[in-house]
Enzyme design. Structure first.
Site, PDB file in Angstrom:
ATOM      1  N   GLY A 168      -0.891 -24.624 -20.273  1.00 57.03           N
ATOM      2  CA  GLY A 168      -0.864 -25.990 -20.785  1.00 57.03           C
ATOM      3  C   GLY A 168      -1.933 -26.879 -20.194  1.00 57.03           C
ATOM      4  CB  ILE A 171      -8.245 -24.110 -22.924  1.00 58.35           C
ATOM      5  CG1 ILE A 171      -9.597 -24.298 -22.234  1.00 58.35           C
ATOM      6  CG2 ILE A 171      -8.380 -23.090 -24.051  1.00 58.35           C
ATOM      7  CD1 ILE A 171     -10.093 -23.063 -21.501  1.00 58.35           C
ATOM      8  CG  ASP A 297     -17.885 -23.081 -15.154  1.00 58.65           C
ATOM      9  OD1 ASP A 297     -18.175 -24.274 -14.965  1.00 58.65           O
ATOM     10  OD2 ASP A 297     -17.384 -22.660 -16.207  1.00 58.65           O
ATOM     11  CG  HIS A 429     -10.564 -59.018 -32.030  1.00 56.42           C
ATOM     12  ND1 HIS A 429      -9.455 -58.361 -31.559  1.00 56.42           N
ATOM     13  CD2 HIS A 429     -10.197 -59.606 -33.206  1.00 56.42           C
ATOM     14  CE1 HIS A 429      -8.447 -58.556 -32.390  1.00 56.42           C
ATOM     15  NE2 HIS A 429      -8.873 -59.314 -33.412  1.00 56.42           N
TER      16      HIS A 429
END
Length: 441
Positions: A168, A171, A297, A429
């Site tokens: 969970g 990915i 990584d 806005h």
């Protein structure tokens, strides 16, 4: 440079522009761009963007647009994804026009020599940017048929009826969103107590609640204890905190994270120290062999493409300039599920561990006119503010387009802005951005 993913090709390109004689090594031409381009963030966002059009069909109908039974043809989506990756791969080749590209598997022969297909390549400096690989599950071994990784998902020609997603994190939650939007029955199982475990608890709880509202069955603190493969399905046993569940799925997606892609490099031959397959570096990204650097990584920094880009620029600077740089500290984390999740700076857990006195400021998108106009007013903005100085230390967002909006907080942190500074600014806005201003006034 070993590896032509985001960190590798960025570093090689910059070094070549600085007049260096640069060679980049990648396994094959189809891997240019690395995991991110070919089987990671880029195709995933293409799939999620497409799914977002489908998700808005019912809201569009309520606004007067005649939408007749929209559905997703995943074979056409795959074709579009393949076209996109090829376009971007061609762009990378153009970016590397001053760089020699060699295809093959690289490994170190010694401290100054690489072997690629039995050819020796001598170097003065080397940058390791080989990225990461799928982290295997203890029992669910990817077979490309009934048990898949994210790589195989992008080769699907038809949608399943029912899927189990194990993991969970970012990915897993992104694919849960995609398949759920496409009409697939989705079960999402996470081993830890919360989804997106690196985020604050209130962020994770909000995401879980919203995913459940969409019909995704979420189980946390849950483990896969058994599986039986059938001819066209797989039977899974899930142990949840309350009960044992046995269900059958068309296939299982394993998304429990990734691990450094360093095992085949023969790093010991180059006297490069590692820890649990991660390459150890100093603050300038030098390894224990000072003329060899590592980025992305393969080192213990956030495993994100944008982090690798930053580290690539750091190394390129340190190889060409007298003033040495270190990598960025404040890096945004983004998850493109629905609702989106984003955070930057320090979180509540870190500040508490540091003994820092801080105030939590929170504002919900329920009051945002633009969020309602866009058909989704779920989620909130949260700022973590120093109790004494009013300086913004970190922030999280859940909701509409927060993967874009998080950069407001990134800039505020890096500029050391206070809440009072932001409150004095004028925001247009109606926008989603003005919610940040509204929470401070």
């Amino acid at each position: 440079v070993i590896g032509a993913g985001p960190g590798g090709y960025e570093c090689a390109s910059v070094l070549a522009k600085e007049g260096k004689n640069v060679c980049i090594i990648e396994k094959n031409e189809m891997q240019l761009g690395g995991t991110c381009l070919n089987e990671g963030c880029v195709p995933a966002k293409q799939y999620l963007e497409t799914a977002s059009y489908l998700a808005k069909s019912s809201y569009a109908q309520s606004c007067g647009i005649d939408v007749k039974e929209p559905h997703l043809d995943i074979s056409l989506l795959k074709k579009k994804k393949d076209e996109l990756t090829q376009q971007l791969r061609s762009g990378i080749q153009t970016k590397l026009k001053k760089v020699q590209i060699i295809f093959g598997d690289a490994s170190f022969k010694d401290e100054n020599t690489l072997l690629v297909a039995n050819e020796e390549i001598l170097f003065d400096h080397c940058v390791i940017a080989t990225g990461s690989i799928h982290r295997p599950h203890p029992t669910l071994e990817v077979d490309g048929n009934l048990i898949l990784s994210s790589k195989e998902i992008f080769e699907l020609q038809t949608l399943p009826h029912k899927i189990l997603i194990v993991g969970g994190g970012a990915i897993g939650c992104e694919f849960a969103t995609f398949f759920n939007t496409a009409g697939v029955e989705v079960v999402l199982a996470e081993f830890t107590p919360t989804l997106v475990p690196n985020e604050d608890k209130d962020v994770a709880q909000t995401l879980e609640r919203e995913l459940k509202k969409k019909g995704i069955r979420v189980h946390v603190n849950t483990n896969v204890t058994n599986h039986i493969k059938n001819q066209n399905s797989i039977a899974i046993t899930l142990q949840t905190p309350k009960e044992e569940l046995q269900e059958e799925f068309d296939f299982v997606l394993v998304s429990i994270g990734r691990m450094p892609n360093t095992c085949t490099l023969n790093l010991n031959n180059a006297k490069i120290q590692t820890q649990k397959d991660f390459i150890l570096t100093n603050k300038h990204l030098q390894t224990s062999n000072p003329h060899i650097y590592a980025i992305g990584d393969v080192i213990k920094t956030p495993a994100l493409a944008h982090m690798a880009y930053n580290e690539a620029l750091t190394v390129a600077n340190n190889l060409t300039k007298e003033t040495l740089h270190v990598s960025a500290v404040n890096v945004p984390f983004v998850t493109f599920c629905q609702p989106q999740v984003a955070s930057v700076g320090k979180n509540e857990k870190t500040l508490t561990q540091e003994g820092r006195e801080f105030i939590v400021k929170k504002h919900f998108y329920k009051s945002s006119a633009k969020a309602k106009i866009k058909g989704d007013d779920s989620g909130f903005i949260k700022l973590l503010v120093d109790k004494n100085s009013d300086e913004i230390l970190g922030g999280s967002m859940v909701g509409n387009e927060v993967t874009e909006l998080i950069h407001q907080i990134l800039i505020a942190i890096n500029a050391k802005l206070t809440c009072k500074d932001l409150a004095k600014m004028v925001f247009a806005h109606p926008t989603l951005s003005e919610s940040l201003w509204e929470m401070l006034n």
